[in-house]
Scaffold this motif. Structure first.
Motif, PDB file in Angstrom:
ATOM      1  N   TYR A 145      11.812  -9.893  -9.380  1.00 19.94           N
ATOM      2  CA  TYR A 145      11.994  -9.317 -10.712  1.00 19.94           C
ATOM      3  C   TYR A 145      12.818 -10.239 -11.612  1.00 19.94           C
ATOM      4  O   TYR A 145      12.456 -10.488 -12.753  1.00 19.94           O
ATOM      5  N   THR A 146      13.935 -10.745 -11.088  1.00 21.04           N
ATOM      6  CA  THR A 146      14.807 -11.575 -11.921  1.00 21.04           C
ATOM      7  C   THR A 146      14.137 -12.909 -12.266  1.00 21.04           C
ATOM      8  O   THR A 146      14.284 -13.398 -13.375  1.00 21.04           O
ATOM      9  N   ARG A 147      13.403 -13.489 -11.331  1.00 25.35           N
ATOM     10  CA  ARG A 147      12.701 -14.742 -11.616  1.00 25.35           C
ATOM     11  C   ARG A 147      11.670 -14.558 -12.734  1.00 25.35           C
ATOM     12  O   ARG A 147      11.555 -15.399 -13.627  1.00 25.35           O
ATOM     13  N   GLU A 148      10.924 -13.471 -12.659  1.00 21.66           N
ATOM     14  CA  GLU A 148       9.912 -13.222 -13.682  1.00 21.66           C
ATOM     15  C   GLU A 148      10.558 -12.915 -15.030  1.00 21.66           C
ATOM     16  O   GLU A 148      10.098 -13.387 -16.064  1.00 21.66           O
ATOM     17  N   MET A 149      11.626 -12.146 -15.037  1.00 20.30           N
ATOM     18  CA  MET A 149      12.325 -11.862 -16.293  1.00 20.30           C
ATOM     19  C   MET A 149      12.948 -13.129 -16.865  1.00 20.30           C
ATOM     20  O   MET A 149      12.983 -13.324 -18.082  1.00 20.30           O
ATOM     21  N   TYR A 150      13.416 -14.019 -15.988  1.00 19.11           N
ATOM     22  CA  TYR A 150      13.974 -15.295 -16.439  1.00 19.11           C
ATOM     23  C   TYR A 150      12.884 -16.158 -17.072  1.00 19.11           C
ATOM     24  O   TYR A 150      13.082 -16.765 -18.115  1.00 19.11           O
ATOM     25  N   ILE A 171      25.222 -20.097  -6.758  1.00 17.48           N
ATOM     26  CA  ILE A 171      24.477 -18.863  -6.967  1.00 17.48           C
ATOM     27  C   ILE A 171      24.363 -18.605  -8.463  1.00 17.48           C
ATOM     28  O   ILE A 171      25.333 -18.716  -9.203  1.00 17.48           O
ATOM     29  N   ARG A 172      23.161 -18.225  -8.904  1.00 16.76           N
ATOM     30  CA  ARG A 172      22.935 -17.910 -10.316  1.00 16.76           C
ATOM     31  C   ARG A 172      23.511 -16.543 -10.640  1.00 16.76           C
ATOM     32  O   ARG A 172      23.333 -15.594  -9.880  1.00 16.76           O
ATOM     33  N   ILE A 173      24.159 -16.455 -11.796  1.00 16.96           N
ATOM     34  CA  ILE A 173      24.619 -15.170 -12.297  1.00 16.96           C
ATOM     35  C   ILE A 173      23.861 -14.922 -13.591  1.00 16.96           C
ATOM     36  O   ILE A 173      23.958 -15.699 -14.545  1.00 16.96           O
ATOM     37  N   TYR A 174      23.063 -13.840 -13.586  1.00 13.51           N
ATOM     38  CA  TYR A 174      22.173 -13.549 -14.709  1.00 13.51           C
ATOM     39  C   TYR A 174      22.826 -12.599 -15.705  1.00 13.51           C
ATOM     40  O   TYR A 174      23.651 -11.756 -15.342  1.00 13.51           O
ATOM     41  N   LYS A 175      22.397 -12.736 -16.952  1.00 12.96           N
ATOM     42  CA  LYS A 175      22.824 -11.840 -18.013  1.00 12.96           C
ATOM     43  C   LYS A 175      21.632 -11.600 -18.926  1.00 12.96           C
ATOM     44  O   LYS A 175      20.796 -12.492 -19.107  1.00 12.96           O
ATOM     45  N   LEU A 176      21.566 -10.421 -19.483  1.00 10.63           N
ATOM     46  CA  LEU A 176      20.468 -10.069 -20.383  1.00 10.63           C
ATOM     47  C   LEU A 176      20.590 -10.860 -21.679  1.00 10.63           C
ATOM     48  O   LEU A 176      21.681 -10.984 -22.234  1.00 10.63           O
ATOM     49  N   HIS A 205      22.245 -10.497  -5.319  1.00 12.55           N
ATOM     50  CA  HIS A 205      22.804  -9.678  -4.240  1.00 12.55           C
ATOM     51  C   HIS A 205      23.460  -8.422  -4.807  1.00 12.55           C
ATOM     52  O   HIS A 205      23.283  -7.321  -4.275  1.00 12.55           O
ATOM     53  N   GLU A 206      24.223  -8.576  -5.876  1.00 13.74           N
ATOM     54  CA  GLU A 206      24.893  -7.432  -6.492  1.00 13.74           C
ATOM     55  C   GLU A 206      23.880  -6.447  -7.067  1.00 13.74           C
ATOM     56  O   GLU A 206      24.036  -5.228  -6.922  1.00 13.74           O
ATOM     57  N   LEU A 207      22.831  -6.965  -7.700  1.00 18.41           N
ATOM     58  CA  LEU A 207      21.800  -6.088  -8.242  1.00 18.41           C
ATOM     59  C   LEU A 207      21.085  -5.320  -7.131  1.00 18.41           C
ATOM     60  O   LEU A 207      20.763  -4.144  -7.287  1.00 18.41           O
ATOM     61  N   ALA A 208      20.844  -5.985  -6.008  1.00 15.89           N
ATOM     62  CA  ALA A 208      20.194  -5.319  -4.882  1.00 15.89           C
ATOM     63  C   ALA A 208      21.075  -4.191  -4.344  1.00 15.89           C
ATOM     64  O   ALA A 208      20.585  -3.104  -4.019  1.00 15.89           O
ATOM     65  N   GLU A 209      22.379  -4.432  -4.254  1.00 19.65           N
ATOM     66  CA  GLU A 209      23.285  -3.386  -3.780  1.00 19.65           C
ATOM     67  C   GLU A 209      23.360  -2.219  -4.757  1.00 19.65           C
ATOM     68  O   GLU A 209      23.384  -1.067  -4.349  1.00 19.65           O
ATOM     69  N   GLU A 210      23.398  -2.515  -6.047  1.00 16.99           N
ATOM     70  CA  GLU A 210      23.536  -1.473  -7.066  1.00 16.99           C
ATOM     71  C   GLU A 210      22.281  -0.607  -7.177  1.00 16.99           C
ATOM     72  O   GLU A 210      22.382   0.602  -7.344  1.00 16.99           O
ATOM     73  N   THR A 211      21.110  -1.222  -7.108  1.00 16.76           N
ATOM     74  CA  THR A 211      19.873  -0.477  -7.326  1.00 16.76           C
ATOM     75  C   THR A 211      19.268   0.086  -6.050  1.00 16.76           C
ATOM     76  O   THR A 211      18.484   1.025  -6.119  1.00 16.76           O
ATOM     77  N   GLY A 212      19.603  -0.485  -4.914  1.00 17.55           N
ATOM     78  CA  GLY A 212      18.993  -0.044  -3.666  1.00 17.55           C
ATOM     79  C   GLY A 212      17.678  -0.745  -3.369  1.00 17.55           C
ATOM     80  O   GLY A 212      17.023  -0.452  -2.377  1.00 17.55           O
ATOM     81  N   LEU A 213      17.295  -1.663  -4.223  1.00 14.05           N
ATOM     82  CA  LEU A 213      16.079  -2.446  -3.984  1.00 14.05           C
ATOM     83  C   LEU A 213      16.359  -3.520  -2.942  1.00 14.05           C
ATOM     84  O   LEU A 213      17.497  -3.916  -2.745  1.00 14.05           O
ATOM     85  N   HIS A 214      15.304  -3.993  -2.313  1.00 12.93           N
ATOM     86  CA  HIS A 214      15.446  -5.088  -1.361  1.00 12.93           C
ATOM     87  C   HIS A 214      15.782  -6.361  -2.131  1.00 12.93           C
ATOM     88  O   HIS A 214      15.369  -6.542  -3.282  1.00 12.93           O
ATOM     89  N   TYR A 215      16.536  -7.246  -1.494  1.00 17.73           N
ATOM     90  CA  TYR A 215      16.983  -8.487  -2.142  1.00 17.73           C
ATOM     91  C   TYR A 215      15.807  -9.327  -2.635  1.00 17.73           C
ATOM     92  O   TYR A 215      15.827  -9.864  -3.743  1.00 17.73           O
ATOM     93  N   VAL A 216      14.759  -9.431  -1.837  1.00 12.80           N
ATOM     94  CA  VAL A 216      13.597 -10.244  -2.215  1.00 12.80           C
ATOM     95  C   VAL A 216      12.899  -9.644  -3.437  1.00 12.80           C
ATOM     96  O   VAL A 216      12.451 -10.368  -4.329  1.00 12.80           O
TER      97      VAL A 216
END
Length: 138
Positions: A53-58, A78-83, A37-48
């Motif tokens: 993107y995050t699932r594939e990177m994971y 809720i999952r919190i992702y980190k690089l 949710h935070e990434l969607a707000e920051e980037t302007g991308l849709h949540y889905v």
């Protein structure tokens, strides 16, 4: 042999929107840890889109789950992702006893709120001894 640029784009730098959004997503992930949710707000991308993107990177090992967050409006954590490719944080799983205690506590709180609101269906009955005394007096 490279294909020549279209006549309308000669002399202009061509930037693909998808590449730009992915770069912004990676920039934010490098800065810290985020939920989808935070990434969607920051980037302007849709949540889905961010979820995909995050699932594939994971799956590829680019991201890891650094912690789990329990939000009151959400049923599941809720999952919190980190690089990075570190091991994932452990997800706390409730035992059956903890689940039943939580259920009873919620039920008790709901009953209290309904009584405070004046719900007449929750008024407790008088003991049978008092009921018989009232009938005899009448």
């Amino acid at each position: 042999m490279p294909r020549p640029a279209p006549p309308c784009n000669k002399g202009r730098k061509i930037i693909k929107v998808n590449a730009l959004m992915m770069a912004q997503l990676m920039k934010h992930l490098m800065e810290g840890d985020y939920t989808c949710h935070e990434l969607a707000e920051e980037t302007g991308l849709h949540y889905v889109t961010v979820l995909h993107y995050t699932r594939e990177m994971y799956r590829e090992g680019v991201l890891h789950i650094c912690k789990w967050d329990k939000r009151p409006e959400s049923k599941d954590p809720i999952r919190i992702y980190k690089l990075g490719s570190k091991p994932d944080a452990k997800k706390k799983i409730l035992t059956d006893v903890e689940k039943s205690q939580r259920y009873r506590q919620k039920k008790k709180q709901l009953k209290l709120v309904q009584m405070m609101a004046g719900d007449s269906t929750l008024v407790t009955r008088k003991p049978k001894a008092q009921q018989t005394q009232q009938k005899e007096a009448a």
